[in-house]
Design an enzyme around this catalytic site. Structure first.
Site, PDB file in Angstrom:
ATOM      1  N   SER A  45       0.822  -1.216   0.000  1.00 51.03           N
ATOM      2  CA  SER A  45       0.000   0.000   0.000  1.00 51.03           C
ATOM      3  C   SER A  45       0.857   1.268   0.000  1.00 51.03           C
ATOM      4  O   SER A  45       1.806   1.392   0.784  1.00 51.03           O
ATOM      5  CB  SER A  45      -0.920   0.020   1.228  1.00 51.03           C
ATOM      6  OG  SER A  45      -1.589   1.261   1.290  1.00 51.03           O
ATOM      7  N   GLY A  91     -17.210  -3.001 -17.166  1.00 52.75           N
ATOM      8  CA  GLY A  91     -17.185  -3.704 -15.887  1.00 52.75           C
ATOM      9  C   GLY A  91     -18.467  -3.423 -15.127  1.00 52.75           C
ATOM     10  O   GLY A  91     -19.114  -2.374 -15.345  1.00 52.75           O
ATOM     11  N   ALA A 115     -16.380  -1.503  -8.153  1.00 52.25           N
ATOM     12  CA  ALA A 115     -15.711  -0.277  -8.609  1.00 52.25           C
ATOM     13  C   ALA A 115     -16.581   0.433  -9.642  1.00 52.25           C
ATOM     14  O   ALA A 115     -16.766   1.659  -9.590  1.00 52.25           O
ATOM     15  CB  ALA A 115     -14.341  -0.611  -9.196  1.00 52.25           C
ATOM     16  N   GLY A 160      -4.849   5.285 -13.400  1.00 51.68           N
ATOM     17  CA  GLY A 160      -5.548   5.264 -12.114  1.00 51.68           C
ATOM     18  C   GLY A 160      -4.869   6.006 -10.972  1.00 51.68           C
ATOM     19  O   GLY A 160      -5.399   6.028  -9.860  1.00 51.68           O
ATOM     20  N   ILE A 175      -8.867   2.560 -14.246  1.00 49.85           N
ATOM     21  CA  ILE A 175      -8.689   2.812 -12.812  1.00 49.85           C
ATOM     22  C   ILE A 175      -7.458   2.100 -12.263  1.00 49.85           C
ATOM     23  O   ILE A 175      -7.073   2.317 -11.125  1.00 49.85           O
ATOM     24  CB  ILE A 175      -9.949   2.456 -11.989  1.00 49.85           C
ATOM     25  CG1 ILE A 175     -10.236   0.953 -11.992  1.00 49.85           C
ATOM     26  CG2 ILE A 175     -11.150   3.227 -12.488  1.00 49.85           C
ATOM     27  CD1 ILE A 175     -11.271   0.558 -10.935  1.00 49.85           C
ATOM     28  N   ASN A 204     -14.531   2.401   1.985  1.00 51.40           N
ATOM     29  CA  ASN A 204     -13.063   2.478   1.922  1.00 51.40           C
ATOM     30  C   ASN A 204     -12.501   3.437   2.963  1.00 51.40           C
ATOM     31  O   ASN A 204     -11.285   3.520   3.138  1.00 51.40           O
ATOM     32  CB  ASN A 204     -12.579   2.856   0.515  1.00 51.40           C
ATOM     33  CG  ASN A 204     -12.668   4.347   0.244  1.00 51.40           C
ATOM     34  OD1 ASN A 204     -13.470   5.051   0.853  1.00 51.40           O
ATOM     35  ND2 ASN A 204     -11.852   4.827  -0.665  1.00 51.40           N
ATOM     36  N   LYS A 252     -13.644  -4.392   2.163  1.00 55.87           N
ATOM     37  CA  LYS A 252     -14.482  -3.220   1.878  1.00 55.87           C
ATOM     38  C   LYS A 252     -15.970  -3.477   2.114  1.00 55.87           C
ATOM     39  O   LYS A 252     -16.691  -2.589   2.556  1.00 55.87           O
ATOM     40  CB  LYS A 252     -14.264  -2.746   0.437  1.00 55.87           C
ATOM     41  CG  LYS A 252     -12.921  -2.052   0.240  1.00 55.87           C
ATOM     42  CD  LYS A 252     -12.837  -1.439  -1.147  1.00 55.87           C
ATOM     43  CE  LYS A 252     -11.511  -0.742  -1.346  1.00 55.87           C
ATOM     44  NZ  LYS A 252     -11.448   0.027  -2.589  1.00 55.87           N
ATOM     45  N   ASP A 258     -13.961   6.311  -3.324  1.00 53.20           N
ATOM     46  CA  ASP A 258     -13.398   5.846  -4.602  1.00 53.20           C
ATOM     47  C   ASP A 258     -14.066   6.516  -5.810  1.00 53.20           C
ATOM     48  O   ASP A 258     -13.394   6.998  -6.717  1.00 53.20           O
ATOM     49  CB  ASP A 258     -13.543   4.324  -4.749  1.00 53.20           C
ATOM     50  CG  ASP A 258     -12.557   3.562  -3.872  1.00 53.20           C
ATOM     51  OD1 ASP A 258     -11.487   4.116  -3.550  1.00 53.20           O
ATOM     52  OD2 ASP A 258     -12.857   2.415  -3.511  1.00 53.20           O
TER      53      ASP A 258
END
Ligand code: ATR
Length: 276
Positions: A15, A128, A132, A240, A217, A87, A66, A103
């Site tokens: 991260s 998609g 997300a 992203g 993204i 998030n 999440k 997000d």
């Protein structure tokens, strides 16, 4: 007393949030720190209780928690509910755990920073139909961007998502491929192309209209195969990194009241990832 914030996930070592938030705390003269915590799925409830007990002021939530964290929170806002994912958590003065999702709005901020607007970019294709995609579509709709066309490998999921967005429609990937030149903003939200583990593209951007904005993204790699191809055929591409930085900035703002310097951070993270 020094405040502390965290990010929980599994895995977590990769991260970039701790470096980002610590830099912003320094820049804004805030006496706080941000730490990564490795939390496995079966430890989530215990981790939330410990974070609260140990005085954490707020935390980010990443894969795979999440959605699973929602039952442990006292309140979640509409963005989080629509995405069925949180998030960002803020611990309110009275100890209430408040969850939101930055997000989608982070993505919209990065688009706006790039110059996209509902006036210029009215024909939208979202590739998609996972969490997300839902968050981004909700944020785009709230920001006034036009009707959304959703395309997905599993067409049933695209249809289900389009039912939740009045005025939107669903296409199969093959149908979207044939209709690509209709869209002036195309948003790739699937995991195809991430970390080089899943190479390939969900669909081929050949056929997009000249000057269409094409966003992915994914930020690792900085340029997915999909974006590279989109750029070759005349698309204006956005990776992203902007979304990642702005989702963090919105969390930072929720916690501290200050909106940090995103331009410098996007540059820093891009340089860092580009050098890898
Ligand atoms: P996230 O929360 O990141 O959106 P998700 O909810 O698991 O993750 O959704 C992943 C998305 O990537 C889905 O739209 C998925 O398509 P399906 O609904 O058909 O599964 C899409 N996806 C994953 N792998 C894919 C592939 N190889 N080709 C095309 N789409 C893919």
């Amino acid at each position: 007393m020094k405040k502390w914030y965290a990010v929980i996930g599994d895995p977590i070592a990769q991260s970039m949030s701790p470096v980002m938030h610590d830099a912003w705390f320094r820049e804004n003269g805030i006496d706080a720190t941000y730490i990564p915590i490795h939390v496995k799925a079966e430890q989530l409830g215990e981790a939330v209780a410990s974070l609260k007990r140990l005085g954490c002021s707020g935390w980010n939530v990443t894969v795979p928690h999440k959605c699973a964290i929602i039952p442990y929170l006292d309140q979640v806002d509409e963005a989080a509910r629509r995405m069925n994912a949180v998030n960002t958590v803020k611990v309110l003065e009275d100890g209430t755990l408040f969850g939101t999702n930055t997000d989608g709005n982070g993505f919209v901020r990065s688009l706006q920073e790039f110059g996209a607007s509902p006036e210029k970019n009215g024909e939208l294709l979202v590739i998609g139909a996972g969490g997300a995609a839902a968050g981004i579509s909700f944020a785009l709709e709230s920001a006034g961007f036009g009707q959304i066309t959703i395309t997905n490998r599993t067409i049933g999921k695209a249809k289900e998502m389009s039912d939740a967005f009045p005025g939107s429609s669903a296409l199969s990937l093959d149908e979207a491929q044939l209709a690509l030149d209709k869209f002036d903003l195309i948003v790739q939200t699937t995991s195809v192309g991430m970390n080089f583990a899943k190479s390939g593209m969900p669909l081929d951007p050949t056929g997009i209209s000249e000057g269409a904005i094409v966003a992915d993204i994914i930020y690792n790699p900085l340029e997915t195969e999909f974006l590279r191809r989109a750029s070759e055929v005349g698309g204006k591409t956005i990776n992203g990194v902007g979304m990642f930085v702005h989702q963090g900035a919105l969390a930072f703002e929720l916690w501290t009241g200050a909106y940090p310097d995103t331009k410098k951070m996007i540059q820093l993270i891009s340089n860092d990832l580009g050098g890898k």
